[in-house]
Write a protein that holds these residues in place. Structure first.
Motif, mmCIF file in Angstrom:
data_model
loop_
_atom_site.group_PDB
_atom_site.id
_atom_site.type_symbol
_atom_site.label_atom_id
_atom_site.label_comp_id
_atom_site.label_asym_id
_atom_site.label_seq_id
_atom_site.Cartn_x
_atom_site.Cartn_y
_atom_site.Cartn_z
ATOM 1 N N ARG A 92 103.809 -50.259 12.705
ATOM 2 C CA ARG A 92 103.320 -49.402 11.627
ATOM 3 C C ARG A 92 104.422 -49.172 10.602
ATOM 4 N N PRO A 93 104.093 -49.277 9.338
ATOM 5 C CA PRO A 93 105.121 -49.033 8.315
ATOM 6 C C PRO A 93 105.475 -47.544 8.246
ATOM 7 N N GLY A 94 106.741 -47.281 8.078
ATOM 8 C CA GLY A 94 107.201 -45.895 7.924
ATOM 9 C C GLY A 94 107.453 -45.164 9.229
ATOM 10 N N VAL A 95 107.188 -45.797 10.360
ATOM 11 C CA VAL A 95 107.421 -45.165 11.661
ATOM 12 C C VAL A 95 108.486 -45.966 12.383
ATOM 13 N N HIS A 96 109.484 -45.267 12.887
ATOM 14 C CA HIS A 96 110.569 -45.956 13.584
ATOM 15 C C HIS A 96 110.024 -46.609 14.852
#
Length: 156
Positions: A92-96
């Motif tokens: 997922r983009p934006g989640v580490h």
């Protein structure tokens, strides 16, 4: 005092692992910790298979052996859809990625725990860790009698 790096492995253990792994594969110092954790993760995944597979087979036998092909096809279909879903969840983009992996592990752990609880609540599930399923030990006199009885009288 033990000095621990940011990933949680002591510097001494890190250097021992690095020296050992360097003899086998080409590896950089910063790759040791992710390699150790990914190896431990793979061991956990393979170990969980040996927990889930017997439960799946037992459920299939409980449902009836004529249902086994459907059960295996259903598990294949779930695997085919769950693998890309898990990959999309982890990327997922934006989640580490470490937060995503932790969330995925918690989700899978909750699913396994719910399957175990459902299995234990079902009416046909045996109670775990009961002493009633263990046959009683023969007394010393009965085992002595069995040893002293001639074989011909035992067979008859």
């Amino acid at each position: 005092m033990m000095i621990v790096n940011k990933m949680g492995i002591s510097n001494r253990l890190h250097s021992i692992l690095f020296a050992s792994l360097r003899k086998v594969v080409t590896i950089h110092s910063h790759e040791v910790t992710p390699l150790v954790f990914s190896t431990l993760s793979m061991i956990c995944v393979l170990s969980s298979y040996f927990v889930v597979a017997p439960l799946c087979e037992d459920a299939g036998i409980t449902l009836g052996t004529d249902q086994l092909p459907r059960l295996f096809v259903a598990s294949l279909v779930v695997t085919v859809f769950a693998s890309p879903a898990a990959a999309a969840f982890l990327n997922r983009p934006g989640v580490h990625s470490s937060a995503s992996l932790r969330q995925l592990y918690i989700f899978v752990g909750c699913i396994l725990l719910s399957f175990y609880m459902a299995y234990m609540v079902s009416t046909k599930a045996p109670a775990p860790f009961t002493l009633t399923s263990i046959p009683p030990r023969p007394s010393a006199s009965s085992s002595f009698h069995a040893l002293s009885t001639p074989a011909s009288s035992v067979i008859d």
